[in-house]
Scaffold this active site. Structure first.
Site, PDB file in Angstrom:
ATOM      1  N   LYS A 151       0.753  -1.175  -0.049  1.00 18.02           N
ATOM      2  CA  LYS A 151       0.092   0.049   0.088  1.00 18.02           C
ATOM      3  C   LYS A 151       0.897   1.165   0.045  1.00 18.02           C
ATOM      4  O   LYS A 151       2.026   1.135   0.390  1.00 18.02           O
ATOM      5  CB  LYS A 151      -0.791   0.073   1.144  1.00 18.02           C
ATOM      6  CG  LYS A 151      -0.206  -0.031   2.605  1.00 18.02           C
ATOM      7  CD  LYS A 151      -0.954   0.242   3.624  1.00 18.02           C
ATOM      8  CE  LYS A 151      -0.595   0.021   4.993  1.00 18.02           C
ATOM      9  NZ  LYS A 151      -1.178   0.026   6.269  1.00 18.02           N
ATOM     10  N   TYR A 202      14.721  31.499   1.442  1.00 21.11           N
ATOM     11  CA  TYR A 202      13.399  32.130   2.007  1.00 21.11           C
ATOM     12  C   TYR A 202      13.629  32.737   3.374  1.00 21.11           C
ATOM     13  O   TYR A 202      14.229  31.948   4.274  1.00 21.11           O
ATOM     14  CB  TYR A 202      12.339  31.427   1.780  1.00 21.11           C
ATOM     15  CG  TYR A 202      11.717  31.338   0.672  1.00 21.11           C
ATOM     16  CD1 TYR A 202      11.315  32.283  -0.106  1.00 21.11           C
ATOM     17  CD2 TYR A 202      11.571  29.977  -0.061  1.00 21.11           C
ATOM     18  CE1 TYR A 202      10.792  31.991  -1.581  1.00 21.11           C
ATOM     19  CE2 TYR A 202      10.974  29.569  -1.367  1.00 21.11           C
ATOM     20  CZ  TYR A 202      10.605  30.739  -2.124  1.00 21.11           C
ATOM     21  OH  TYR A 202      10.062  30.614  -3.362  1.00 21.11           O
TER      22      TYR A 202
END
Length: 693
Positions: free
Chosen positions: A359, A585
């Site tokens: 999964k 940033y």
């Protein structure tokens, strides 16, 4: 005697394509007819068997897993070639019935016989291979010997009326015995038989065998030609021996692949008859027939040059594939995966089989790739989280049980049945709704033994009995989940024992009631580490299969698992900052000294936790640990590479896994970010390429 390792198999594809052009142009017929016969009717007859052996070899290397995909791809190529030569068919006045017969069996143009022979022959070869390789080769050899009598040895059957009548009946159905029944299966199976067995003879012995068998085939061909008994000349008694030695020799010299040679050889094969028509047409228009047609050698060279030019043009116009490791990628160690599966199997014992949990894209490893490797290694049960994941596995060719562990909308039950998926029953209401959809759904009953997530309470015998009576459900298994099997504290171990006892009690009640439980499974990954005694029929191996623990917590037994995944990216740019200069940033990084920064081509959109850079995240470059600095961006991050000299753009950066002797384990990254490896790995983004180390 040592072979120089080159892409010999792909290189010989080109040589084989040239030999096919020779067959159809007879380059020496105007100079030395006997030499031309040997060149085009004996030596060049190795070309098509080589192509067939290549197909058999690569199909068998993947345990015939990609046969369906191979068949569809070959059919598409064939149909495109049929359309390409349709105008010439119409010009030649072929009847519809003859064209349809050619389409299905003999090819619609003289060189296209190969494709029906391959398409039908590979199905016959696969069916024979299921009997075992020795039996398959014996049967295919018998078919080949039968076909031999209708090919190079046909004239000799005149002395045997029954044989002559037999071949007369054969030729009322098919024009040649060089076809999908008598010819193709043997060479496909010879290629398959050589998978993993190329080194049993020395290089000198293999070369000697090739020379002897080719000499024998040459003598055979010249003798049969002299006796004038050949109806056709594609099949010789010594041809399979010659091909076995030739293919062994190429395998001994082979290393890597040459995609251009592979693609060009196919294009040359497909295009050269059209080039023959083009050369003859242009020669007629230009008044150069004596030079370009009557001169057999120049005719061959002109056709070959035209075929190469056309093939190169189409090759240059092809869509260019993007390299998986061009920017950022996941690198998988297939052998580590196989090793982990073996270790886990040993941990739980032979009666408890692996159910591979794939999964969340196999915890970020690539579900299709992981499942295919495990299927080739004998794993026959897989688990996913949702319907879409199950369908994706089926479309990837995964067979066996695929259990959906999560909830599926009952109205989608027809899709469960169509794709032969097994659904976990999340509760009695879920079971009722699934059973009411008008189709029989394969299910495993989920029992709630204490996790209180999905499942029917293990003590709710009334609901369990109701589910067993529903005709719309085919109950093939019963399972539960241990919610604290990863913990070794005494209270948690006691809770795990209570869960196991409740599961066992529910199974015993079902047995007493005469209900078939089917496959029973209780353990997930940590069961292999801590509670292998509760093995039952399946171990749902998830995070352990990928060689990592969820966290650094201790386990009852140590298992020598190996990480399967490494995460890598590249350096886009290296720049130098003076003291006091800022980067990123928010000017989150300020250089305190002269600093060399590398921009790395991966970011949080690829699945990395954004806070990793400010929590002491690091990378490996050339085996040296380098710290992340500043704020991580969506697609990039910054690394201080002042301690590593001579770094340039394009260098590989390892964010997870091993680089030389150094390693960054997944557990380290997860701990830095306050999470578990399950989350960290399953977040890895779909835009990351996948490569195998």
């Amino acid at each position: 005697m040592t072979a120089r390792r080159r892409p010999a198999l792909d290189g010989f594809r080109l040589a084989a394509a040239v030999l096919v052009v020779m067959i159809h142009t007879s380059p020496l017929s105007g100079v030395a007819p006997p030499a031309d016969f040997w060149l085009t009717r004996v030596l060049a007859r190795v070309a098509v068997p080589f192509f067939l052996m290549m197909s058999g070899y690569f199909l068998a290397r993947s345990s015939w897993q990609y046969l369906g995909k191979f068949w569809k791809h070959t059919l598409c190529v064939y149909l495109l070639a049929v359309l390409l030569y349709l105008p010439l068919n119409l010009y030649a006045g072929i009847t519809p019935s003859a064209w349809l017969r050619g389409l299905v069996w003999e090819g619609t143009f003289y060189h296209l016989w190969y494709f029906p022979a391959l398409l039908w022959g590979v199905l016959i070869a696969r069916a024979l291979a299921r009997l075992g390789m020795r039996t398959a080769l014996a049967a295919a050899s018998a078919l080949y010997l039968t076909g031999l009598g209708g090919d190079s040895y046909f004239g000799l059957t005149d002395s045997f009326p029954a044989l002559h009548a037999f071949y007369g009946a054969v030729f009322s159905v098919t024009e040649y015995t060089r076809n999908a029944v008598f010819y193709a299966p043997l060479f496909l199976l010879l290629g398959a038989a050589l998978t993993g067995h190329a080194g049993r003879l020395s290089l000198r012995q293999t070369a000697g065998g090739l020379v002897l068998s080719l000499t024998a085939m040459s003598a055979e061909g010249l003798m049969l030609h002299g006796l004038d008994v050949q109806r056709h000349d594609s099949m010789y008694l010594f041809l399979p021996f010659c091909m076995a030695f030739l293919f062994r020799l190429l395998l001994a010299c082979n290393a890597g692949r040459w995609r251009a040679a592979r693609d060009l050889s196919l294009l040359i094969y497909l295009l050269h008859p059209g080039c023959i028509v083009a050369v003859r047409g242009l020669a007629k228009l230009a008044g150069t027939r004596a030079l370009l047609v009557d001169n057999s050698l120049l005719h061959f060279l002109a056709v070959l040059a035209c075929s190469f030019a056309a093939a190169l043009l189409l090759y240059r116009l092809r869509p260019l594939p993007q390299r998986q490791n061009a920017r950022a990628w996941r690198e998988l160690d297939a052998e580590a995966l196989r090793h982990n599966a073996r270790i886990l199997q040993q941990a739980v014992g032979p009666d408890c089989r692996i159910m591979a949990v794939v999964k969340a894209d196999a915890y970020g490893h690539g579900a299709r790739q992981i499942a295919r490797i495990l299927q080739r290694d004998g794993v026959r049960a897989f688990a996913v989280a949702c319907l879409a994941e199950g369908i994706a596995l089926r479309r990837a060719g995964i067979r066996g049980t695929i259990l959906i562990l999560g909830w599926t909308d009952p109205t989608l039950a027809p899709l469960l049945a169509r794709w032969r998926l097994t659904q976990a029953v999340a509760g009695v209401e879920h079971g009722r709704a699934l059973a009411a959809q008008g189709c029989c759904v394969r299910v495993h009953l989920a029992l709630d033994t204490g996790m209180h997530r999905l499942g029917i309470a293990a003590q709710d015998h009334e609901s369990l009995a109701e589910l067993y009576k529903m005709s719309g459900l085919k109950i093939e298994g019963v399972f539960s989940h241990l919610c604290v099997s990863d913990s070794l504290t005494e209270s948690d171990r006691a809770y795990t024992r209570r869960q196991a006892d409740d599961f066992a009690a529910a199974l015993e009640w079902m047995r007493q009631q005469g209900y078939k439980t089917g496959k029973r499974h209780l353990l997930a990954s940590y069961g292999a580490w801590n509670t292998p005694e509760y093995g039952y029929d399946f171990l749902r191996a998830g995070i352990a299969l990928y060689g990592v623990q969820s966290d650094a917590a201790p386990t009852r037994q140590k298992l020598p698992l190996r990480p399967v995944l490494s995460l890598r990216a590249r350096i886009a740019l290296v720049r130098t900052l003076a003291p006091g200069e800022d980067a990123g940033y928010g000017r989150a990084f300020t250089a305190k000294q002269r600093t060399r920064l590398a921009v790395v081509t991966i970011g949080y959109a690829d699945g990395l936790p954004r806070e990793l850079a400010v929590r002491g995240g690091r990378v490996l470059i050339r085996g040296v640990s380098c710290p992340m600095v500043g704020r991580m961006c969506m697609d990039q991050l910054l690394v201080d590479v002042s301690s590593v000299p001579d770094i340039v753009a394009g260098d590989v950066v390892t964010l997870l896994g091993r680089d030389g002797a150094a390693m960054i384990p997944a557990e380290e990254l997860a701990e830095r970010c306050g999470t578990i490896t399950n989350e960290l790995l399953s977040r890895l983004g779909g835009r990351l390429g996948i490569l195998f180390s």
